[in-house]
Design an enzyme around this catalytic site. Structure first.
Site, PDB file in Angstrom:
ATOM      1  CD  GLU A  35       5.594   5.337  -3.119  1.00  0.00           C
ATOM      2  OE1 GLU A  35       6.098   4.729  -2.153  1.00  0.00           O
ATOM      3  OE2 GLU A  35       6.196   6.162  -3.818  1.00  0.00           O
ATOM      4  NE  ARG A 262       7.936  -4.302   5.031  1.00  0.00           N
ATOM      5  CZ  ARG A 262       7.521  -3.814   3.856  1.00  0.00           C
ATOM      6  NH1 ARG A 262       7.594  -4.551   2.773  1.00  0.00           N
ATOM      7  NH2 ARG A 262       7.070  -2.601   3.758  1.00  0.00           N
ATOM      8  CE  LYS A 272       4.163  -1.099  -3.940  1.00  0.00           C
ATOM      9  NZ  LYS A 272       4.476   0.111  -3.213  1.00  0.00           N
TER      10      LYS A 272
HETATM   11  P1  ATP Z   1       7.426  -2.123  -1.155  1.00  0.00           P
HETATM   12  O1  ATP Z   1       8.756  -2.006  -0.501  1.00  0.00           O
HETATM   13  O2  ATP Z   1       7.224  -3.407  -1.816  1.00  0.00           O
HETATM   14  O3  ATP Z   1       7.105  -0.949  -2.040  1.00  0.00           O
HETATM   15  P2  ATP Z   1       5.795  -0.836   0.733  1.00  0.00           P
HETATM   16  O4  ATP Z   1       5.447  -1.163   2.139  1.00  0.00           O
HETATM   17  O5  ATP Z   1       6.634   0.362   0.492  1.00  0.00           O
HETATM   18  O6  ATP Z   1       6.393  -2.107   0.056  1.00  0.00           O
HETATM   19  P3  ATP Z   1       3.265   0.235   0.031  1.00  0.00           P
HETATM   20  O7  ATP Z   1       2.670   0.378  -1.311  1.00  0.00           O
HETATM   21  O8  ATP Z   1       3.637   1.442   0.774  1.00  0.00           O
HETATM   22  O9  ATP Z   1       4.503  -0.727  -0.139  1.00  0.00           O
HETATM   23  O10 ATP Z   1       2.348  -0.719   0.931  1.00  0.00           O
HETATM   24  C1  ATP Z   1       0.955  -0.664   1.058  1.00  0.00           C
HETATM   25  C2  ATP Z   1       0.575  -1.411   2.305  1.00  0.00           C
HETATM   26  O11 ATP Z   1       0.976  -2.762   2.206  1.00  0.00           O
HETATM   27  C3  ATP Z   1       1.269  -0.837   3.524  1.00  0.00           C
HETATM   28  O12 ATP Z   1       0.348  -0.761   4.585  1.00  0.00           O
HETATM   29  C4  ATP Z   1       2.361  -1.816   3.803  1.00  0.00           C
HETATM   30  O13 ATP Z   1       2.715  -1.800   5.144  1.00  0.00           O
HETATM   31  C5  ATP Z   1       1.743  -3.141   3.328  1.00  0.00           C
HETATM   32  N1  ATP Z   1       2.783  -4.102   2.945  1.00  0.00           N
HETATM   33  C6  ATP Z   1       3.764  -3.915   2.041  1.00  0.00           C
HETATM   34  N2  ATP Z   1       4.587  -4.983   1.981  1.00  0.00           N
HETATM   35  C7  ATP Z   1       4.110  -5.880   2.874  1.00  0.00           C
HETATM   36  C8  ATP Z   1       4.512  -7.190   3.287  1.00  0.00           C
HETATM   37  N3  ATP Z   1       5.586  -7.786   2.776  1.00  0.00           N
HETATM   38  N4  ATP Z   1       3.767  -7.812   4.227  1.00  0.00           N
HETATM   39  C9  ATP Z   1       2.679  -7.225   4.749  1.00  0.00           C
HETATM   40  N5  ATP Z   1       2.252  -5.998   4.405  1.00  0.00           N
HETATM   41  C10 ATP Z   1       2.950  -5.320   3.489  1.00  0.00           C
HETATM   42 MG    MG Z   2       6.732   2.264   0.185  1.00  0.00          MG
END
Ligand code: ATP
Ligand code: MG
Length: 561
Positions: A35, A262, A272
């Site tokens: 995202e 994760r 983020k």
């Molecule tokens: P954040 O809370 O940091 O925004 P998110 O999962 O909402 O994390 P996205 O941009 O939706 O962020 O993530 C893109 C991809 O990266 C998704 O498939 C997500 O599952 C993966 N991802 C995000 N954070 C992690 C993590 N800490 N370890 C492994 N994969 C991750």
């Molecule tokens: Mg997200």
């Protein structure tokens, strides 16, 4: 199990199983779906390495898909940063995709669901809808709008799209099962009204699709075969499948969602939203502050793509959430930098040494190996003269036998140069040593082949020539948080664990060859650690970041506790 199979992770086993059951290898397709609401962090790096790694392993395309369904939080700046980071990590995506490219298709499908009696417009407040959801042990209550006629739903949904209503007045919900044991199946939201301009579709839309409605359908539109996400989406899988069931054409590839754990890194946070807070509140200077666990922060700090990929490879893919010690990442950084960096001289806490038997005004250039780990790296020359700087910590007036550095009456070798002997020192009124007077063994020059040059002395010190050295700004970093997992405390906010001493700025002296160095170039400062040139650096004012130490000093401190 064969030798090859043993090394497969559970995600690869899922794919192998599908291939065995007749799924065609040519139809494998993956995606990485960030995202664009912030910069990518080390957690994302794991997901990138997983998805693009599978692409390489199976020679299958991998899309970079921006999950841009929330204009309130998303920006073009983040899209650009994400592309830069994925490319920097060394991966090539097949298509650059945006969920927003599918807004019309999703809208058309939503109309189809309404016609099928599988979606309805709800006109209650979000509080009321939340209340009616029930709990995992009690069934939900149906909305009084659940049985609206298809015509009324089509009319209202069309007017939602046309901007006739305010935010929160109506939503579109899927009509599934208010008694499901999976709360997500209790008539989940498909659309909400947001009167916000989108970074790509501008004001074309004022209704935006929800994550669950968007994600699986986007996978399907791109014909992604395996859609890997993190464990918190495990419960969403049922809904992912339900939405797919509504539109799925059996002749096409049906995407499959599977979950992995994760990745969390110690002494930092991988979210983020929380990282944005650090930027907004000025705890760090920017998303790419070298203390940040963002990919851009790590790049600026001097980490290499190889080291991050090797780290991701080592920790692999897990089924359960766990905390990885940041020192493992630093280990990989150190290991790679050891192989590729030029060894240079940099004195961070200087004291002057005067070599009294070296002629005033004379200088000579000493040849020094660039990198003993890399025979192809060649050598360069560094200037030597009557006055040099060494580290304060490398001299003591008196010391026991275990002190292999310089002491009065003792000898050390200057790296790449001569053997010197400390004769006397000068102190200020507070007793601080301000200058050390030495003599040098005129025949002891390293590599000169004389008997004296082969003479063994216990210590070797790094140094720089005072007249030639460049005064530089050097930024030293410590952990950003004092706690191992700052965002897991129930009673305390992660902001309470910020390390007030995570940045120290000092003045040091480096050898003159570094004047030619460019932003991003990395070096090993002999005996001091790995450093690189920061983006703030200019030819007039060199700025270095300490990337990582030569040894894991943190582990040593932890051991002592
Ligand atoms: P954040 O809370 O940091 O925004 P998110 O999962 O909402 O994390 P996205 O941009 O939706 O962020 O993530 C893109 C991809 O990266 C998704 O498939 C997500 O599952 C993966 N991802 C995000 N954070 C992690 C993590 N800490 N370890 C492994 N994969 C991750
Ligand atoms: Mg997200």
């Amino acid at each position: 199990m064969s030798e090859g199979e043993k090394s497969l992770n559970f995600i690869e086993h899922i794919i192998e199983e599908d291939l065995k059951n007749g799924f065609s290898k040519e139809d494998l397709r993956f995606r990485f779906p960030p995202e664009p609401n912030g910069y990518l962090h080390i957690g994302h790096a794991s997901s990138i390495c997983l998805n693009f790694g599978l692409g390489l392993r199976y020679n299958a395309p991998v899309n970079l898909r921006f999950d841009d369904t929330n204009p309130a939080k998303e920006e073009q700046e983040y899209v650009d940063a994400i592309k830069k980071d994925v490319a920097w990590l060394g991966y090539k995506w097949d298509h650059e995709c945006f969920a927003s490219d599918y807004f019309q298709k999703l809208y058309d499908w939503a109309i189809f669901l309404i016609r099928e009696g599988k979606a309805y417009v709800d006109s209650q407040s979000s509080d009321l809808m939340a209340e009616q959801k029930g709990t995992p042990t009690t069934v939900g209550v149906a909305s009084p709008f659940r049985d609206r006629s298809v015509e009324e739903n089509l009319d209202l949904f069309n007017r939602m799209k046309n901007g006739e209503f305010k935010e929160g007045e109506h939503v579109l919900r899927a009509k599934i099962d208010m008694a499901s044991s999976n709360m997500l199946m209790r008539d989940p939201l498909m659309y909400r009204i947001l009167h916000k301009a989108h970074h790509r579709t501008n004001t074309d839309w004022c209704i935006y699709p929800m994550y669950d409605w968007t994600h699986g359908e986007s996978d399907y539109l791109e014909q992604v075969s395996h859609s890997f996400c993190t464990l918190e989406f495990a419960m969403h899988r049922e809904l992912y499948d339900w939405f797919l069931d509504q539109v799925y054409d059996t002749k096409k590839t049906r995407p499959k969602q599977r979950e992995f754990a994760r990745r969390n890194l110690s002494h930092t946070i991988v979210s983020k939203r929380k990282l944005l807070k650090l930027v907004q509140e000025g705890v760090v200077t920017s998303w790419d502050d070298p203390r940040m666990p963002t990919i851009s922060g790590m790049r600026r700090r001097g980490f290499t793509p190889e080291s991050i990929r090797n780290f991701a490879d080592t920790i692999g893919i897990a089924k359960r959430d766990n905390l990885i010690d940041v020192s493992l990442l630093e280990f990989h950084v150190r290991e790679h930098l050891n192989k590729i960096t030029t060894r240079v001289m940099g004195v961070l806490d200087p004291v002057k040494v005067v070599i009294t038997n070296y002629p005033e005004g004379q200088e000579e250039w000493l040849e020094i190996e660039n990198n003993p780990e890399d025979t192809e790296s060649g050598s360069r020359e560094i200037p030597f003269s009557r006055e040099i700087y060494i580290e304060k910590a490398d001299f003591k007036e008196e010391a026991n036998k275990k002190f292999f550095r310089l002491k009065l009456g003792g000898e050390v070798r200057l790296k790449g140069g001569y053997i010197i002997k400390a004769e006397s020192c000068t102190k200020d009124t507070d007793g601080n040593i301000t200058e050390i007077q030495c003599t040098y063994d005129t025949k002891s020059k390293s590599g000169s082949g004389t008997e004296e040059s082969l003479r063994k002395v216990k210590g070797t010190l790094h140094w720089v020539s005072v007249t030639h050295a460049i005064e530089s700004e050097i930024r030293l970093y410590d952990r950003l948080f004092t706690d191992e997992s700052p965002d897991t405390h129930k009673d305390k906010d992660f902001m309470e664990f910020i390390n007030p001493d995570s940045l120290e700025v000092i003045k040091g002296f480096v050898e003159p060859s570094l004047k030619e160095a460019k932003v991003g170039d990395g070096f090993q400062f002999q005996r001091m650690g790995y450093f690189n040139i920061d983006t703030d650096s200019t030819p007039e004012n060199l700025v270095f970041n300490k990337t990582v130490g030569l040894r894991d000093s943190w582990a040593k401190i932890a051991e002592k506790k």
